[in-house]
Design an enzyme around this catalytic site. Structure first.
Site, PDB file in Angstrom:
ATOM      1  N   TYR A 134       3.175   9.792  -0.389  1.00 32.58           N
ATOM      2  CA  TYR A 134       4.320   9.166   0.271  1.00 32.58           C
ATOM      3  C   TYR A 134       5.630   9.400  -0.493  1.00 32.58           C
ATOM      4  CZ  TYR A 134       0.615   6.403   2.583  1.00 32.58           C
ATOM      5  OH  TYR A 134      -0.510   5.978   3.251  1.00 32.58           O
TER       6      TYR A 134
ATOM      7  N   LYS B 242      -2.908   6.017  -3.801  1.00 32.99           N
ATOM      8  CA  LYS B 242      -3.984   6.926  -3.426  1.00 32.99           C
ATOM      9  C   LYS B 242      -3.758   8.284  -4.079  1.00 32.99           C
ATOM     10  CE  LYS B 242      -3.595   4.776   1.093  1.00 32.99           C
ATOM     11  NZ  LYS B 242      -2.149   4.507   0.962  1.00 32.99           N
TER      12      LYS B 242
ATOM     13  N   HIS C 200      -7.499   9.688  -1.299  1.00 31.78           N
ATOM     14  CA  HIS C 200      -6.782   9.650  -0.028  1.00 31.78           C
ATOM     15  C   HIS C 200      -7.556  10.313   1.109  1.00 31.78           C
ATOM     16  CE1 HIS C 200      -2.380   9.293   1.535  1.00 31.78           C
ATOM     17  NE2 HIS C 200      -3.250   8.961   2.463  1.00 31.78           N
TER      18      HIS C 200
ATOM     19  N   ASP D 126       0.835  -1.196   0.000  1.00 32.40           N
ATOM     20  CA  ASP D 126       0.000   0.000   0.000  1.00 32.40           C
ATOM     21  C   ASP D 126       0.870   1.246   0.000  1.00 32.40           C
ATOM     22  OD1 ASP D 126      -2.939   1.107   0.783  1.00 32.40           O
ATOM     23  OD2 ASP D 126      -1.409   2.237   1.866  1.00 32.40           O
TER      24      ASP D 126
END
Length: 273
Positions: free
Chosen positions: A52, A77, A110, A47
């Site tokens: 990120y 996301k 998200h 994930d």
């Protein structure tokens, strides 16, 4: 070798119940190494997210693992700053290019950004039709946000990824998702370590002959949740995956269910209009 059960989503596809989360894993060697180790141990679900900054490293690890693309379930996301009808699709194309993938197995919104989430969902529906996302869903959605989405779209999210642990049980949200056949993913299932030494968690771990982290993850698994523990430490990645060869008894489950105090280690979408 870790062998995670797979749960069927509303669109007919299956998702491994255990995944490696890579939030706060540093881009580059750290993320790539953690993903490679997880895949070596038997994890088959990773994930990541645009926010990120490590989508490329997840893709690189997948290629270096020697596993076929269909063997690993990869989620990303759509970041808040990329939300909107056209910007969502463009950002997803960039994410695919970053990871060198033809499609993501799952793409989530998200966060339910006010004024943008409806257009973003329509864009994900388009992305699914175009084959860029095999399944689509949401993250950090409350019951109210889900009701809004279901009132506007005939496409039901396959997943709602939310913070969830014995200390944040989200019973109402889980019941709503179950009614509409939306699977729930638990992020921060270990409370980012804050509650691992709680006396009832430690007691349950002693009783089960397991670690506190394994007990918290097993609690989630026995509630049919998908768990996304995150670590870059090989021993912890292995520990977090060793949760399918034991079970918590009914008394322990009741004790852990009673720990819900609404504790959050991350952001709170409750009051987002």
């Amino acid at each position: 070798m870790i062998e995670s059960p797979r749960l069927q989503m509303i669109d007919g596809r299956y998702i491994p119940q255990l995944g490696l989360g890579v939030y706060q894993s540093a881009p580059g060697a750290e993320t790539e190494g953690a993903v490679l180790e997880a895949l070596r141990l038997g994890y088959r679900h990773v994930d990541t997210a645009q926010y990120y900054g490590n989508e490329a490293d997840v893709g690189s690890a997948l290629r270096k693992s020697g596993l076929g693309r269909d063997a690993v379930f990869v989620t990303t996301k759509i970041a808040n700053f990329n939300q909107g009808r056209d910007t969502t699709l463009r950002s997803l194309e960039r994410s695919l290019k970053e990871a060198a993938l033809d499609a993501y197995d799952l793409v989530l919104i998200h966060f339910p950004v006010t004024g943008k989430r409806s257009d973003t969902w329509r864009a994900l529906v388009d992305a699914q039709r175009q084959g860029l996302a095999k399944s689509i869903g949401v993250s950090n959605y409350t019951v109210r946000h889900l009701e809004e989405l279901l009132g506007e779209s005939a496409v039901v999210p396959a997943i709602n990824q939310v913070e969830l642990s014995p200390f944040l049980g989200q019973a109402e949200l889980r019941a709503f998702c179950a009614k509409h056949r939306i699977l729930v993913q638990a992020y921060s299932p270990l409370t980012q370590g804050v509650k691992l030494r709680h006396k009832d968690i430690v007691s349950a771990a002693t009783k089960a002959g397991r670690t506190p982290a394994q007990v918290m993850l097993r609690w989630a698994v026995q509630h049919d949740l998908i768990v996304l523990p995150k670590s870059v430490t090989p021993a912890r990645i292995a520990e977090n995956g060793a949760i399918f060869d034991f079970a918590l008894d009914a008394d322990t489950m009741r004790t852990l269910d009673g720990l819900d105090v609404g504790f959050r280690a991350s952001w709170d979408p409750t009051d987002v209009p």
